[in-house]
Design an enzyme around this catalytic site. Sequence first.
Site: not given
Ligand code: NAD
Length: 253
Positions: A24, A45, A160, A71, A156
């Site tokens: 994702s 994932d 981070k 996981d 969060y």
């Molecule tokens: P997203 O929800 O689209 O993707 C996150 C993925 O992590 C999902 O597919 C989910 O199934 C997987 N996941 C969650 N828990 C899990 C586990 N225990 N084991 C395996 N997989 C697991 O979100 P995203 O926005 O693409 O986030 C990706 C990364 O970027 C994350 O670490 C998020 O914190 C970070 N991030 C996102 C943003 C934003 O604005 N979207 C900003 C800063 C940082």
Amino acid sequence: MKEQNMHDARPAGKEIAYVTGGASGIGYATARRLAVAGFRVAILDLGEDRVQAAAGELSALGLDAQGYVADVRDREALAGIMDGEGRVDVVVCAAGVYTPRQFDEISDEDFRRTVDVNLLGVFVPAQEGARRMRPGGRIVTVSSRGALGGYGFADYVASKAGVIGLTRAMALELRPRRIAVNSIAPGFTDTPMTRTMPPDQYAKAVALEPGGAPATPDDIAVAIEFFASPATKFITGQTLFVDGGKSLGGLGI
Ligand code: NAD
């Protein structure tokens, strides 16, 4: 002639990159970029259907991708997948969870779960990957601009900020083995994670971005690809903010 440093002990052949959260958002965009760049990509994932759909989309493009349900906290599963693939060149730790909640409303259980996935869930795949890497290996963690502080998601923010500290500590200890460890700190990005926000809150968050728009997942993946590249292995312990300049201040966070 293939450019290869005489101290570079990476074996010949296709490099394998493992991308946690690769089904994702930012993880998927990263998996696609790395596969296009010539890596074999292992998507890790949750959810068999999601994982197979993501890997299947890349395979349909003629790219080399394999999906695994794992996981990020499950050491045994991760170790088994890495041993099954037979080599580890790059680990991208992109899996994460986010739940908007005021500081006063976060329970111990909420806090533990966020830190468990976002911080332990970086430590475990990074450690298992590093144990199998040769000199020249790269680990890329995904932290967040939120590590600088933020309103309504203290658990969060703490997780981070921890990822940035862990990245620096791993970089230092893995430096003698010539394994590079760096972090990308994305700003607000349009992914399924941010789309869980109520639409009015999402719109408010977007309006606070310097350019009035969120990043796309690929805006972040391009920076992850940079740290995953063998050409950048001399850069280590760094955190690159990819946030349209919001971390420079002046707009609130
Ligand atoms: P997203 O929800 O689209 O993707 C996150 C993925 O992590 C999902 O597919 C989910 O199934 C997987 N996941 C969650 N828990 C899990 C586990 N225990 N084991 C395996 N997989 C697991 O979100 P995203 O926005 O693409 O986030 C990706 C990364 O970027 C994350 O670490 C998020 O914190 C970070 N991030 C996102 C943003 C934003 O604005 N979207 C900003 C800063 C940082």
